[in-house]
Design a protein around this motif. Structure first.
Motif, PDB file in Angstrom:
ATOM      1  N   GLU A   1       0.507  -9.615 -14.487  1.00 14.59           N
ATOM      2  CA  GLU A   1       0.125  -8.936 -13.249  1.00 14.59           C
ATOM      3  C   GLU A   1      -0.439  -9.922 -12.231  1.00 14.59           C
ATOM      4  O   GLU A   1      -0.121  -9.860 -11.033  1.00 14.59           O
ATOM      5  CB  GLU A   1      -0.900  -7.843 -13.562  1.00 14.59           C
ATOM      6  CG  GLU A   1      -1.381  -7.043 -12.370  1.00 14.59           C
ATOM      7  CD  GLU A   1      -0.380  -5.992 -11.899  1.00 14.59           C
ATOM      8  OE1 GLU A   1      -0.755  -5.157 -11.063  1.00 14.59           O
ATOM      9  OE2 GLU A   1       0.781  -6.003 -12.360  1.00 14.59           O
ATOM     10  N   ALA A   2      -1.290 -10.840 -12.702  1.00 14.16           N
ATOM     11  CA  ALA A   2      -1.852 -11.854 -11.798  1.00 14.16           C
ATOM     12  C   ALA A   2      -0.750 -12.724 -11.209  1.00 14.16           C
ATOM     13  O   ALA A   2      -0.785 -13.079 -10.029  1.00 14.16           O
ATOM     14  CB  ALA A   2      -2.873 -12.701 -12.550  1.00 14.16           C
ATOM     15  N   ALA A   3       0.241 -13.053 -12.024  1.00 13.12           N
ATOM     16  CA  ALA A   3       1.363 -13.859 -11.522  1.00 13.12           C
ATOM     17  C   ALA A   3       2.162 -13.093 -10.475  1.00 13.12           C
ATOM     18  O   ALA A   3       2.564 -13.660  -9.447  1.00 13.12           O
ATOM     19  CB  ALA A   3       2.266 -14.277 -12.687  1.00 13.12           C
ATOM     20  N   ARG A   4       2.396 -11.808 -10.718  1.00 12.71           N
ATOM     21  CA  ARG A   4       3.157 -11.002  -9.750  1.00 12.71           C
ATOM     22  C   ARG A   4       2.459 -10.955  -8.396  1.00 12.71           C
ATOM     23  O   ARG A   4       3.111 -11.011  -7.346  1.00 12.71           O
ATOM     24  CB  ARG A   4       3.339  -9.577 -10.287  1.00 12.71           C
ATOM     25  CG  ARG A   4       4.425  -9.411 -11.325  1.00 12.71           C
ATOM     26  CD  ARG A   4       4.688  -7.954 -11.609  1.00 12.71           C
ATOM     27  NE  ARG A   4       3.640  -7.329 -12.392  1.00 12.71           N
ATOM     28  CZ  ARG A   4       3.656  -7.190 -13.716  1.00 12.71           C
ATOM     29  NH1 ARG A   4       4.683  -7.644 -14.408  1.00 12.71           N
ATOM     30  NH2 ARG A   4       2.666  -6.602 -14.353  1.00 12.71           N
ATOM     31  N   HIS A   5       1.143 -10.823  -8.418  1.00 17.65           N
ATOM     32  CA  HIS A   5       0.393 -10.665  -7.167  1.00 17.65           C
ATOM     33  C   HIS A   5      -0.181 -11.977  -6.655  1.00 17.65           C
ATOM     34  O   HIS A   5      -0.830 -11.993  -5.600  1.00 17.65           O
ATOM     35  CB  HIS A   5      -0.739  -9.652  -7.372  1.00 17.65           C
ATOM     36  CG  HIS A   5      -0.271  -8.239  -7.535  1.00 17.65           C
ATOM     37  ND1 HIS A   5       0.072  -7.439  -6.469  1.00 17.65           N
ATOM     38  CD2 HIS A   5      -0.071  -7.491  -8.648  1.00 17.65           C
ATOM     39  CE1 HIS A   5       0.440  -6.249  -6.914  1.00 17.65           C
ATOM     40  NE2 HIS A   5       0.368  -6.261  -8.229  1.00 17.65           N
ATOM     41  N   GLU A   6       0.023 -13.050  -7.411  1.00 19.13           N
ATOM     42  CA  GLU A   6      -0.460 -14.381  -7.015  1.00 19.13           C
ATOM     43  C   GLU A   6      -1.968 -14.388  -6.786  1.00 19.13           C
ATOM     44  O   GLU A   6      -2.475 -14.857  -5.752  1.00 19.13           O
ATOM     45  CB  GLU A   6       0.293 -14.875  -5.770  1.00 19.13           C
ATOM     46  CG  GLU A   6       1.793 -15.001  -5.998  1.00 19.13           C
ATOM     47  CD  GLU A   6       2.538 -15.503  -4.775  1.00 19.13           C
ATOM     48  OE1 GLU A   6       1.981 -15.435  -3.658  1.00 19.13           O
ATOM     49  OE2 GLU A   6       3.681 -15.973  -4.932  1.00 19.13           O
ATOM     50  N   VAL A   7      -2.701 -13.858  -7.766  1.00 14.38           N
ATOM     51  CA  VAL A   7      -4.161 -13.853  -7.729  1.00 14.38           C
ATOM     52  C   VAL A   7      -4.676 -14.555  -8.985  1.00 14.38           C
ATOM     53  O   VAL A   7      -3.975 -14.634  -9.994  1.00 14.38           O
ATOM     54  CB  VAL A   7      -4.738 -12.421  -7.644  1.00 14.38           C
ATOM     55  CG1 VAL A   7      -4.297 -11.746  -6.349  1.00 14.38           C
ATOM     56  CG2 VAL A   7      -4.348 -11.589  -8.865  1.00 14.38           C
TER      57      VAL A   7
ATOM     58  N   GLY B   1      11.679  -0.358 -15.806  1.00 15.24           N
ATOM     59  CA  GLY B   1      11.930  -0.543 -14.380  1.00 15.24           C
ATOM     60  C   GLY B   1      11.483   0.633 -13.541  1.00 15.24           C
ATOM     61  O   GLY B   1      12.139   0.993 -12.559  1.00 15.24           O
ATOM     62  N   CYS B   2      10.329   1.225 -13.890  1.00 18.15           N
ATOM     63  CA  CYS B   2       9.865   2.418 -13.171  1.00 18.15           C
ATOM     64  C   CYS B   2       8.345   2.487 -13.182  1.00 18.15           C
ATOM     65  O   CYS B   2       7.704   2.294 -14.222  1.00 18.15           O
ATOM     66  CB  CYS B   2      10.442   3.678 -13.821  1.00 18.15           C
ATOM     67  SG  CYS B   2       9.906   5.221 -13.053  1.00 18.15           S
TER      68      CYS B   2
ATOM     69  N   GLU C   1       2.821  -1.767  -6.507  1.00 17.16           N
ATOM     70  CA  GLU C   1       3.251  -2.190  -7.847  1.00 17.16           C
ATOM     71  C   GLU C   1       4.769  -2.153  -7.978  1.00 17.16           C
ATOM     72  O   GLU C   1       5.380  -3.053  -8.561  1.00 17.16           O
ATOM     73  CB  GLU C   1       2.606  -1.300  -8.906  1.00 17.16           C
ATOM     74  CG  GLU C   1       1.154  -1.601  -9.162  1.00 17.16           C
ATOM     75  CD  GLU C   1       0.950  -2.996  -9.725  1.00 17.16           C
ATOM     76  OE1 GLU C   1       1.735  -3.420 -10.600  1.00 17.16           O
ATOM     77  OE2 GLU C   1       0.010  -3.679  -9.286  1.00 17.16           O
ATOM     78  N   ALA C   2       5.383  -1.101  -7.461  1.00 16.91           N
ATOM     79  CA  ALA C   2       6.844  -1.002  -7.544  1.00 16.91           C
ATOM     80  C   ALA C   2       7.505  -2.142  -6.768  1.00 16.91           C
ATOM     81  O   ALA C   2       8.523  -2.699  -7.207  1.00 16.91           O
ATOM     82  CB  ALA C   2       7.313   0.351  -7.013  1.00 16.91           C
ATOM     83  N   ARG C   3       6.926  -2.518  -5.636  1.00 15.58           N
ATOM     84  CA  ARG C   3       7.520  -3.601  -4.841  1.00 15.58           C
ATOM     85  C   ARG C   3       7.446  -4.928  -5.589  1.00 15.58           C
ATOM     86  O   ARG C   3       8.456  -5.640  -5.692  1.00 15.58           O
ATOM     87  CB  ARG C   3       6.811  -3.725  -3.495  1.00 15.58           C
ATOM     88  CG  ARG C   3       7.223  -4.984  -2.739  1.00 15.58           C
ATOM     89  CD  ARG C   3       6.530  -5.109  -1.398  1.00 15.58           C
ATOM     90  NE  ARG C   3       7.181  -4.285  -0.386  1.00 15.58           N
ATOM     91  CZ  ARG C   3       6.736  -4.166   0.864  1.00 15.58           C
ATOM     92  NH1 ARG C   3       5.618  -4.791   1.226  1.00 15.58           N
ATOM     93  NH2 ARG C   3       7.373  -3.409   1.730  1.00 15.58           N
ATOM     94  N   VAL C   4       6.276  -5.289  -6.113  1.00 19.46           N
ATOM     95  CA  VAL C   4       6.164  -6.605  -6.753  1.00 19.46           C
ATOM     96  C   VAL C   4       6.964  -6.659  -8.053  1.00 19.46           C
ATOM     97  O   VAL C   4       7.383  -7.744  -8.488  1.00 19.46           O
ATOM     98  CB  VAL C   4       4.693  -7.004  -7.011  1.00 19.46           C
ATOM     99  CG1 VAL C   4       3.932  -7.125  -5.713  1.00 19.46           C
ATOM    100  CG2 VAL C   4       4.010  -6.058  -7.984  1.00 19.46           C
TER     101      VAL C   4
END
Length: 272
Positions: free
Chosen positions: A25-31, A133-134, A155-158
């Motif tokens: 999750e951190a990688a997806r949001h770059e935090v 994927g949902c 969340e769906a976008r990232v």
């Protein structure tokens, strides 16, 4: 630096699964990702921190990682960290819980008190690692779902996946309406269930036009509708309202049910 995603660790397998989920999750949001261990007793937790750090690195090696150890009640420490966190992530079970409990007491207490989104990581490997994927979001009538819907769209976008918005409704007990009028028609006299969804999704759909959205209106139990939808989801998102005159959130029976029984990770998002 961006506010961190904070994950609670205690050495249990459930907390290590939460670390894996949080690293992704951190990688997806770059935090940044912060590992937090808190306990009332002071003892050596170097092995706990090392094991959690290793799991995080294996999941997302590029994420900026830090850790913190506090001698403090775990729930209180996590709630305090949540005041300046992207989100809090917790395992569904801890080391101290009774075998029959479906959700650890710390996770439930934090979900009920935190100021930021709280994700309780549940489910098998497929659910925890995006196999469906949902993202599913529960939408209720009124203003309790607004922040949760925004969170679900993000969340769906990232994740580059679809969003399923679910609204369940039922005719109030003791209000049968005029003779011959169906339940749906009775509800439509006040506010059509489909309109509840349309109103909740209108603005975020404009902001997230790249997210494919589907809608599901269910007559019956919101608890069952959300659990059914969660069976084919990577994440279930629900909102929580502030309680007037009290500290914490109004989780309600539906949120309690999904936190205890959902087959996938559950995000509880406070209404702003």
């Amino acid at each position: 630096m961006a506010v961190p995603l904070v994950v609670g660790i205690d050495g249990s397998e459930a907390s290590l699964e939460a670390v894996e989920w949080a690293a992704d999750e951190a990688a997806r949001h770059e935090v940044p990702l912060r590992l937090l261990h808190a306990a009332s007793a002071d003892h050596d937790v170097s092995d706990v921190v090392a094991a959690a750090s290793e799991r995080a690195r294996k999941s997302a090696a590029a994420v900026w990682l830090s850790n913190e150890v506090l001698t403090e009640d775990a729930a209180s420490a996590l709630v305090s960290e949540g005041r300046n966190a992207f989100a809090l992530v917790l395992g569904s079970r801890g080391l101290g819980g009774l075998a029959g409990l479906l959700l650890g007491s710390v996770s439930l207490a934090v979900a009920a008190r935190a100021d930021c989104p709280v994700v309780v990581v549940r489910g098998g490997v497929e659910q925890r690692h995006g196999g469906f994927g949902c993202v599913v979001v529960g939408v209720e009538d009124g203003e309790g779902s607004g922040t949760a819907v925004d969170f679900a769209f993000r969340e769906a976008r990232v994740r580059r996946c679809r969003l399923l918005a679910v609204h369940a409704w039922s005719v109030p007990v003791g209000n049968p309406g005029p003779p011959g009028l169906s339940g749906y028609a009775l509800q439509a006299l006040e506010r059509p269930p489909a309109q509840v969804l349309a109103d909740a999704l209108r603005e975020p759909e404009q902001r997230y036009q790249d997210v494919p959205v589907s809608r599901e209106v269910v007559e019956g139990s919101a608890r069952q509708a959300l659990l059914n939808a969660a069976s084919r989801a990577d994440l279930l998102v629900v909102g929580a309202r502030r309680r007037h005159g009290h500290v914490g959130l109004q989780l309600g029976l539906v949120n309690h049910a999904v936190l205890h029984h959902a087959p996938c990770p559950v995000a509880v998002v406070p209404q702003i």
